[in-house]
Write a protein that holds these residues in place. Structure first.
Motif, PDB file in Angstrom:
ATOM      1  N   VAL A  59       0.846  -1.196   0.000  1.00 50.23           N
ATOM      2  CA  VAL A  59       0.000   0.000   0.000  1.00 50.23           C
ATOM      3  C   VAL A  59       0.879   1.243   0.000  1.00 50.23           C
ATOM      4  CG1 VAL A  59      -1.667   1.337   1.362  1.00 50.23           C
ATOM      5  CG2 VAL A  59      -1.979  -1.123   1.070  1.00 50.23           C
ATOM      6  N   GLY A  60       2.026   1.156   0.689  1.00 45.87           N
ATOM      7  CA  GLY A  60       2.942   2.289   0.732  1.00 45.87           C
ATOM      8  C   GLY A  60       4.361   1.838   1.005  1.00 45.87           C
ATOM      9  N   ILE A  61       5.315   2.726   0.714  1.00 44.94           N
ATOM     10  CA  ILE A  61       6.713   2.452   1.024  1.00 44.94           C
ATOM     11  C   ILE A  61       7.400   3.767   1.359  1.00 44.94           C
ATOM     12  CG2 ILE A  61       7.244   2.433  -1.464  1.00 44.94           C
ATOM     13  CD1 ILE A  61       9.666   0.643  -0.791  1.00 44.94           C
ATOM     14  N   ASP A  62       8.065   3.801   2.506  1.00 43.46           N
ATOM     15  CA  ASP A  62       8.809   5.000   2.881  1.00 43.46           C
ATOM     16  C   ASP A  62      10.185   4.612   3.393  1.00 43.46           C
ATOM     17  OD1 ASP A  62       7.996   3.991   5.398  1.00 43.46           O
ATOM     18  OD2 ASP A  62       8.054   5.976   6.283  1.00 43.46           O
ATOM     19  N   GLN A  63      11.083   5.619   3.480  1.00 39.11           N
ATOM     20  CA  GLN A  63      12.489   5.348   3.773  1.00 39.11           C
ATOM     21  C   GLN A  63      12.732   4.862   5.187  1.00 39.11           C
ATOM     22  OE1 GLN A  63      11.140   8.299   3.441  1.00 39.11           O
ATOM     23  NE2 GLN A  63      12.095   9.863   4.730  1.00 39.11           N
ATOM     24  N   ARG A  64      11.815   5.126   6.096  1.00 30.01           N
ATOM     25  CA  ARG A  64      12.015   4.737   7.490  1.00 30.01           C
ATOM     26  C   ARG A  64      11.459   3.360   7.813  1.00 30.01           C
ATOM     27  NH1 ARG A  64       9.857   8.039  12.874  1.00 30.01           N
ATOM     28  NH2 ARG A  64      10.759   6.619  14.419  1.00 30.01           N
ATOM     29  N   HIS A  65      10.261   3.074   7.309  1.00 31.37           N
ATOM     30  CA  HIS A  65       9.580   1.841   7.694  1.00 31.37           C
ATOM     31  C   HIS A  65       9.565   0.782   6.599  1.00 31.37           C
ATOM     32  CE1 HIS A  65       7.865   5.061  10.257  1.00 31.37           C
ATOM     33  NE2 HIS A  65       8.016   4.156  11.191  1.00 31.37           N
ATOM     34  N   GLY A  66       9.841   1.169   5.375  1.00 36.00           N
ATOM     35  CA  GLY A  66       9.844   0.203   4.285  1.00 36.00           C
ATOM     36  C   GLY A  66       8.464  -0.022   3.716  1.00 36.00           C
ATOM     37  N   ALA A  67       8.211  -1.246   3.260  1.00 35.09           N
ATOM     38  CA  ALA A  67       6.937  -1.591   2.625  1.00 35.09           C
ATOM     39  C   ALA A  67       5.889  -1.923   3.673  1.00 35.09           C
ATOM     40  CB  ALA A  67       7.140  -2.780   1.686  1.00 35.09           C
ATOM     41  N   SER A  68       4.678  -1.405   3.467  1.00 39.88           N
ATOM     42  CA  SER A  68       3.624  -1.608   4.462  1.00 39.88           C
ATOM     43  C   SER A  68       2.288  -1.864   3.788  1.00 39.88           C
ATOM     44  CB  SER A  68       3.520  -0.397   5.390  1.00 39.88           C
ATOM     45  OG  SER A  68       3.319   0.795   4.654  1.00 39.88           O
ATOM     46  N   ASN A  69       1.381  -2.414   4.560  1.00 37.97           N
ATOM     47  CA  ASN A  69       0.048  -2.746   4.073  1.00 37.97           C
ATOM     48  C   ASN A  69      -0.988  -2.298   5.087  1.00 37.97           C
ATOM     49  OD1 ASN A  69      -2.120  -3.993   2.617  1.00 37.97           O
ATOM     50  ND2 ASN A  69      -0.676  -5.518   1.849  1.00 37.97           N
ATOM     51  N   PHE A  70      -2.233  -2.145   4.635  1.00 36.67           N
ATOM     52  CA  PHE A  70      -3.302  -1.747   5.546  1.00 36.67           C
ATOM     53  C   PHE A  70      -3.874  -2.953   6.278  1.00 36.67           C
ATOM     54  CE2 PHE A  70      -7.551  -0.748   6.889  1.00 36.67           C
ATOM     55  CZ  PHE A  70      -7.473   0.560   7.340  1.00 36.67           C
ATOM     56  N   ASP A  71      -4.076  -4.038   5.550  1.00 38.80           N
ATOM     57  CA  ASP A  71      -4.743  -5.216   6.099  1.00 38.80           C
ATOM     58  C   ASP A  71      -3.739  -6.148   6.789  1.00 38.80           C
ATOM     59  OD1 ASP A  71      -7.352  -6.938   5.985  1.00 38.80           O
ATOM     60  OD2 ASP A  71      -5.746  -8.286   5.343  1.00 38.80           O
ATOM     61  N   ARG A  72      -4.066  -6.541   8.016  1.00 39.04           N
ATOM     62  CA  ARG A  72      -3.132  -7.366   8.790  1.00 39.04           C
ATOM     63  C   ARG A  72      -2.872  -8.715   8.129  1.00 39.04           C
ATOM     64  NH1 ARG A  72      -1.346  -6.729  13.680  1.00 39.04           N
ATOM     65  NH2 ARG A  72      -2.912  -5.127  14.109  1.00 39.04           N
ATOM     66  N   ALA A  73      -3.923  -9.364   7.642  1.00 40.59           N
ATOM     67  CA  ALA A  73      -3.759 -10.682   7.024  1.00 40.59           C
ATOM     68  C   ALA A  73      -2.895 -10.606   5.772  1.00 40.59           C
ATOM     69  CB  ALA A  73      -5.127 -11.281   6.700  1.00 40.59           C
ATOM     70  N   GLU A  74      -3.105  -9.573   4.954  1.00 37.10           N
ATOM     71  CA  GLU A  74      -2.299  -9.410   3.753  1.00 37.10           C
ATOM     72  C   GLU A  74      -0.845  -9.107   4.093  1.00 37.10           C
ATOM     73  OE1 GLU A  74      -4.202  -6.457   1.360  1.00 37.10           O
ATOM     74  OE2 GLU A  74      -6.018  -7.654   1.059  1.00 37.10           O
ATOM     75  N   ALA A  75      -0.632  -8.341   5.149  1.00 37.15           N
ATOM     76  CA  ALA A  75       0.734  -8.034   5.585  1.00 37.15           C
ATOM     77  C   ALA A  75       1.445  -9.289   6.075  1.00 37.15           C
ATOM     78  CB  ALA A  75       0.709  -6.979   6.680  1.00 37.15           C
ATOM     79  N   GLU A  76       0.732 -10.167   6.762  1.00 38.34           N
ATOM     80  CA  GLU A  76       1.335 -11.406   7.264  1.00 38.34           C
ATOM     81  C   GLU A  76       1.753 -12.310   6.108  1.00 38.34           C
ATOM     82  OE1 GLU A  76      -1.596 -13.016   9.870  1.00 38.34           O
ATOM     83  OE2 GLU A  76      -1.020 -11.731  11.565  1.00 38.34           O
ATOM     84  N   ILE A  77       0.953 -12.350   5.060  1.00 40.23           N
ATOM     85  CA  ILE A  77       1.309 -13.149   3.884  1.00 40.23           C
ATOM     86  C   ILE A  77       2.546 -12.576   3.205  1.00 40.23           C
ATOM     87  CG2 ILE A  77       0.555 -13.710   1.532  1.00 40.23           C
ATOM     88  CD1 ILE A  77      -2.295 -14.026   2.817  1.00 40.23           C
ATOM     89  N   GLY A 126       6.820   7.194  -0.374  1.00 39.24           N
ATOM     90  CA  GLY A 126       6.732   8.123   0.744  1.00 39.24           C
ATOM     91  C   GLY A 126       5.507   7.919   1.612  1.00 39.24           C
ATOM     92  N   GLN A 127       4.682   6.928   1.274  1.00 36.27           N
ATOM     93  CA  GLN A 127       3.476   6.650   2.047  1.00 36.27           C
ATOM     94  C   GLN A 127       3.717   5.500   3.012  1.00 36.27           C
ATOM     95  OE1 GLN A 127       0.710   8.636   1.691  1.00 36.27           O
ATOM     96  NE2 GLN A 127       2.053   9.772   0.318  1.00 36.27           N
ATOM     97  N   ARG A 128       3.062   5.578   4.150  1.00 34.05           N
ATOM     98  CA  ARG A 128       3.160   4.506   5.134  1.00 34.05           C
ATOM     99  C   ARG A 128       1.772   4.072   5.542  1.00 34.05           C
ATOM    100  NH1 ARG A 128       4.727   5.104  11.479  1.00 34.05           N
ATOM    101  NH2 ARG A 128       4.518   2.915  12.049  1.00 34.05           N
ATOM    102  N   SER A 129       1.505   2.778   5.465  1.00 38.04           N
ATOM    103  CA  SER A 129       0.234   2.252   5.921  1.00 38.04           C
ATOM    104  C   SER A 129       0.405   1.651   7.319  1.00 38.04           C
ATOM    105  CB  SER A 129      -0.306   1.216   4.941  1.00 38.04           C
ATOM    106  OG  SER A 129      -1.679   0.976   5.172  1.00 38.04           O
ATOM    107  N   ARG A 130      -0.582   0.909   7.786  1.00 40.09           N
ATOM    108  CA  ARG A 130      -0.617   0.532   9.196  1.00 40.09           C
ATOM    109  C   ARG A 130       0.451  -0.473   9.620  1.00 40.09           C
ATOM    110  NH1 ARG A 130      -6.236  -1.124  11.531  1.00 40.09           N
ATOM    111  NH2 ARG A 130      -6.114  -2.714   9.915  1.00 40.09           N
TER     112      ARG A 130
END
Length: 259
Positions: free
Chosen positions: A179-197, A218-222
Motif C-alpha cells: 500500500v505504501g513504502i517510505d524510507q524509514r519503515h519500508g513496505a507496508s500494508n493496511f490489512d493485517r492478514a495481507e501483511a502477514e502473507i 513516501g506513504q506509510r500504511s498501518r
C-alpha cells in the motif's frame, strides 16, 4: 495547537469533506507539512483515516479493489514490464495479491520455465494459459495456488493456513506490491492478514522486489512487512523521480529500477 486538538480538527474536516489535502490541513490548522504528515500517520494507525497521495480520505479500510484497479494503470503496466527483467528461467517466484501484481502476471505469462507461488486467484488464472478459438495455449510455467480461506476483500487466499503453506517453499524471488513504502519503515500494508502473507514471502525468499507506483512512494500504511534494508529491488515508475522520499529510499534499498 495541541496534538489532540489538531487530530479533532482533522477528523472534523474529513467528516465534512470525505477527503482533504495536505495543503488544506496546513491552511486550516496553520501548521507545517511535517506536522500534518505526523498527524496523518498517527490517525491512520488509529484507523481514523487512510492516507492517499497528497492528503487523506475518511475510511476505515483500503480503497475497494475495483477502484484501485482503475488507478495509475499506465504506471503499473510500465512497472510490470520492467519487473520481469529481474526474473530468470528456472526460478521459483512468490507473487502476492494486488492490482499491480495482477498486471505483472500478464507479463510473467510471456516467460517460460518458472514456478510461481501465489495466493492470488487472479494471478493464478492469468498465468494458467488461455483458450483460443481452435486450441488451448499451453501454460509455460508451473503455477501453485496457496491454500487457505478465501478473503472477503479480494479473490485471494488468506489466513494462518496460507502462511503455513508459504513456509513449505523456498523462493528465489518475492515480487510484492504494498500500500505504501517510505524510507524509514519500508513496505507496508493496511490489512493485517495481507501483511502477514507478504512478510512470510519475504522471510522465505532469497531476494525481495517491491513494485510500487509513484502514489505509494513516501506513504506509510498501518503494518510494515519489509524493512528498507531487506528490499533488494524497488521497481517504480519515472514519475516517482519527483518525490523527495525516493532519494532517501535509493540510499537504503539494494537496486532501483525506474520504468
Amino acid at each position: 495547537m495541541w496534538q489532540k486538538d489538531r487530530h479533532q480538527r482533522i477528523r472534523a474536516l474529513l467528516s465534512m469533506l470525505g477527503r482533504v489535502s495536505n495543503e488544506r490541513i496546513m491552511a486550516e490548522l496553520s501548521v507545517s507539512r511535517e506536522t500534518v504528515r505526523r498527524d496523518l500517520l498517527d490517525l491512520e494507525q488509529a484507523g481514523a483515516l487512510r492516507r492517499v497521495h497528497g492528503g487523506a480520505v475518511l475510511s476505515s479500510d483500503e480503497a475497494p479493489i475495483a477502484e484501485r484497479a482503475r488507478a495509475n494503470v499506465r504506471a503499473k503496466s510500465a512497472i510490470a514490464r520492467a519487473a520481469i527483467g529481474i526474473v530468470h528461467a528456472g526460478q521459483t517466484v512468490f507473487v502476492d495479491a494486488g492490482t499491480t501484481t495482477a498486471i505483472l502476471a500478464d507479463e510473467l505469462a510471456k516467460l517460460a520455465n518458472l514456478t510461481i507461488v501465489t495466493n492470488s486467484v487472479d494471478v493464478a488464472l492469468r498465468l494458467r494459459g488461455t483458450s483460443g478459438p481452435h486450441e488451448r495455449v499451453r501454460a509455460m510455467n508451473e503455477v501453485i495456488l496457496l491454500g487457505g480461506m478465501l478473503s472477503e476483500r479480494a479473490a485471494a487466499t488468506t489466513g494462518a493456513t496460507t502462511v503455513l503453506d508459504i513456509r513449505r517453499y523456498r523462493a528465489d524471488l518475492a515480487m510484492l506490491s504494498p500500500v505504501g513504502i517510505d524510507q524509514r519503515h519500508g513496505a507496508s500494508n493496511f490489512d493485517r492478514a495481507e501483511a502477514e502473507i507478504a512478510r512470510a514471502m519475504v522471510e522465505n525468499a532469497d531476494r525481495v522486489a517491491i513494485l510500487a507506483d509513484h502514489s505509494k512512494i513516501g506513504q506509510r500504511s498501518r503494518i510494515t512487512f519489509c524493512a528498507p534494508r531487506d528490499i533488494d529491488v524497488l521497481v517504480t515508475d519515472r514519475k516517482s523521480g519527483e518525490a523527495a522520499d525516493l532519494r532517501a529510499l535509493k540510499k537504503t534499498v539494494g537496486d532501483l529500477v525506474l520504468a
